[in-house]
Design a protein around this motif. Sequence first.
Motif, PDB file in Angstrom:
ATOM      1  N   VAL A 237      -4.010   5.587   3.152  1.00 47.64           N
ATOM      2  CA  VAL A 237      -3.638   4.238   3.585  1.00 47.64           C
ATOM      3  C   VAL A 237      -3.793   4.195   5.091  1.00 47.64           C
ATOM      4  CG1 VAL A 237      -1.702   2.668   3.943  1.00 47.64           C
ATOM      5  CG2 VAL A 237      -2.066   3.677   1.697  1.00 47.64           C
ATOM      6  N   THR A 238      -4.551   3.241   5.592  1.00 48.74           N
ATOM      7  CA  THR A 238      -4.750   3.174   7.040  1.00 48.74           C
ATOM      8  C   THR A 238      -5.076   1.757   7.488  1.00 48.74           C
ATOM      9  OG1 THR A 238      -5.966   4.107   8.907  1.00 48.74           O
ATOM     10  CG2 THR A 238      -7.218   3.734   6.901  1.00 48.74           C
TER      11      THR A 238
ATOM     12  N   GLN B   1       4.714   7.623   6.273  1.00 50.00           N
ATOM     13  CA  GLN B   1       4.244   6.964   7.493  1.00 50.00           C
ATOM     14  C   GLN B   1       5.080   7.351   8.709  1.00 50.00           C
ATOM     15  OE1 GLN B   1       3.923   2.356   8.826  1.00 50.00           O
ATOM     16  NE2 GLN B   1       3.419   2.807   6.729  1.00 50.00           N
TER      17      GLN B   1
ATOM     18  N   HIS C  85       2.721  14.298  -0.206  1.00 56.16           N
ATOM     19  CA  HIS C  85       2.875  12.944   0.323  1.00 56.16           C
ATOM     20  C   HIS C  85       3.251  13.025   1.801  1.00 56.16           C
ATOM     21  CE1 HIS C  85       4.453   8.626  -0.562  1.00 56.16           C
ATOM     22  NE2 HIS C  85       3.971   8.725   0.654  1.00 56.16           N
TER      23      HIS C  85
ATOM     24  N   ASP D 212      -0.231   8.443   4.253  1.00 60.30           N
ATOM     25  CA  ASP D 212       0.142   7.098   4.666  1.00 60.30           C
ATOM     26  C   ASP D 212       0.040   6.993   6.186  1.00 60.30           C
ATOM     27  OD1 ASP D 212       1.071   4.552   4.798  1.00 60.30           O
ATOM     28  OD2 ASP D 212       2.959   4.926   3.733  1.00 60.30           O
ATOM     29  N   GLU D 213      -0.965   6.313   6.651  1.00 61.18           N
ATOM     30  CA  GLU D 213      -1.211   6.136   8.094  1.00 61.18           C
ATOM     31  C   GLU D 213      -1.201   7.466   8.852  1.00 61.18           C
ATOM     32  OE1 GLU D 213      -2.143   3.425   9.322  1.00 61.18           O
ATOM     33  OE2 GLU D 213      -1.278   1.729   8.237  1.00 61.18           O
TER      34      GLU D 213
ATOM     35  N   LYS E 249       0.833  -1.216   0.000  1.00 61.82           N
ATOM     36  CA  LYS E 249       0.000   0.000   0.000  1.00 61.82           C
ATOM     37  C   LYS E 249       0.867   1.265   0.000  1.00 61.82           C
ATOM     38  CE  LYS E 249      -2.046  -0.991   3.903  1.00 61.82           C
ATOM     39  NZ  LYS E 249      -1.212  -2.160   4.268  1.00 61.82           N
ATOM     40  N   SER E 250       1.862   1.283   0.881  1.00 61.62           N
ATOM     41  CA  SER E 250       2.724   2.474   0.943  1.00 61.62           C
ATOM     42  C   SER E 250       3.513   2.633  -0.348  1.00 61.62           C
ATOM     43  CB  SER E 250       3.697   2.361   2.125  1.00 61.62           C
ATOM     44  OG  SER E 250       2.992   2.318   3.343  1.00 61.62           O
TER      45      SER E 250
ATOM     46  N   CYS F 218      -1.420  12.210  -0.731  1.00 59.34           N
ATOM     47  CA  CYS F 218      -1.171  10.800  -0.420  1.00 59.34           C
ATOM     48  C   CYS F 218      -0.883  10.718   1.075  1.00 59.34           C
ATOM     49  CB  CYS F 218       0.027  10.285  -1.212  1.00 59.34           C
ATOM     50  SG  CYS F 218      -0.204  10.380  -2.991  1.00 59.34           S
TER      51      CYS F 218
ATOM     52  N   LEU G  50       1.489   4.440  -2.896  1.00 60.01           N
ATOM     53  CA  LEU G  50       1.493   5.897  -2.694  1.00 60.01           C
ATOM     54  C   LEU G  50       2.771   6.511  -3.256  1.00 60.01           C
ATOM     55  CD1 LEU G  50       0.004   6.674   0.840  1.00 60.01           C
ATOM     56  CD2 LEU G  50      -1.123   6.342  -1.337  1.00 60.01           C
ATOM     57  N   ARG G  51       3.899   5.879  -2.958  1.00 58.48           N
ATOM     58  CA  ARG G  51       5.174   6.413  -3.452  1.00 58.48           C
ATOM     59  C   ARG G  51       5.242   6.343  -4.967  1.00 58.48           C
ATOM     60  NH1 ARG G  51      10.277   3.949  -0.770  1.00 58.48           N
ATOM     61  NH2 ARG G  51      11.179   5.519  -2.162  1.00 58.48           N
TER      62      ARG G  51
END
Lengths: 264, 191
Positions: B172-173, B77, B74, B142-143, B46-47, B140, B50-51
Amino acid sequence: MNIDLLFDPLFRLPFLTGLLLAVWLPVLGLYLRLRGEWLAVLGMAQLASAGALGGAVLGLPAVAGGAGAGLLAALAKWGLKRPSDSAYAAMLLLGWAAAVAVMSNHPLAEQAAGAVFDGQLYFTGGGHLAAAAAVLGIGVQVLLWSHRALLRARVHPALGPPGAAIRLAFDLVAGASVGVAILSLGVMASFALAFVPAWRAFATAPSWRGALWRAMAISVTAYVLGFVLALVLDQPFGPVGVAAVLLVAGLAPPWRRRAGRGAG
Amino acid sequence: MKPPGTVLLEALGLSVGYDRPLLKGLDLQLVAGRVTTLLGPNGAGKSTVLRALGEARLRLAGRVWQAPGLRLGHLAQAAEGQAELPLSGRELLALTGATADGLPPWLADCLDARLDRLSGGQLQYLRFWSIAAAPFDVLCLDEPGNNLDARGLAALRDWLHTPPAGQAVVLVTHDDSLVDTARQSVIRIAS
């Protein structure tokens, strides 16, 4: 001990040259520390010193030799495939070995080595002052342009590194600054002014703006103290300047954080 | 900022990874004013997705289309780089051009503190805000709920319920409380 020397017009140019560098080097040091490149100052300084001594052998003007060698050292740093403290330490060792080898085998280089290693600030002239003013002026412009990108890369690396043009411009300014500084202040005093105030300000300043002011204040105070003591005690500036920077940085008061912050 | 409903980024058959694909055949459409949530177990990629939206070298197959002039923000995390850094919260926001308007009151009072003097939750919400309130078109995240306490999570949930109309969000979570299937497009990624 001769207090009258402090007011001798002969020392005004050297004082101004060192003052400009004492304002600029800690600022540069902050951004190098931000990028994890504080040891690069010493690596570039040693490479630049070897280049400056080589320039002396070839009959180049000292300032031109130092600045040119600094630029070459910056390009060497920029071209590193994996920039790291280990690579900067290797630059340092290479520069030191080359400088000592040149110094030991040529009388002209031996004379120039006095300026580079001892820090013969009191024998600097108009060329040194002009070069210091130039690296300060150009350096400030480069930082105004690159400040956000350099800091953002540290706190938000996912947004991407600074562009190649920014990295190259920053490295060239750093190299030229180091090259000019070592010929005026000496290798270790230049390193001390770039490293120690930034080190102290990183740990104690409440903000980036505060760190800039704090680092400059430590550096300028230490420089004036070192200049006066070295002149009055008839000592080379380098070792006295280093001692003054360490003393002033050690005495600089810590930042007191406000009550109620950082809980939890 | 683009009008709500505008497609800002589209990925078709996207495979992402490093030496080998971590995830294959992902279709994704990011629309202004809409949150797209990626769910899945750890290690599903998932991460990396995003990248890969911003880094072409992580795309091993497929196609990514971006609206012309797209600005992609971005939030990574992990909070790295803030330790031993003399940077205030206000300066952090200025670095991305983020505004402090709309910041929860419990954080607005901390803007003049050094980042490394903030609590983990305060720092995390401020990092989130420095991306969310900046002039990016696609966010984006990330968590973003990492380290947040109940108050922080509630503020984040509120923001995700009504994201800025001109921005597309991809989230993303692992925190179910941030997932709202009625308001968000949810993509489940298998391991």
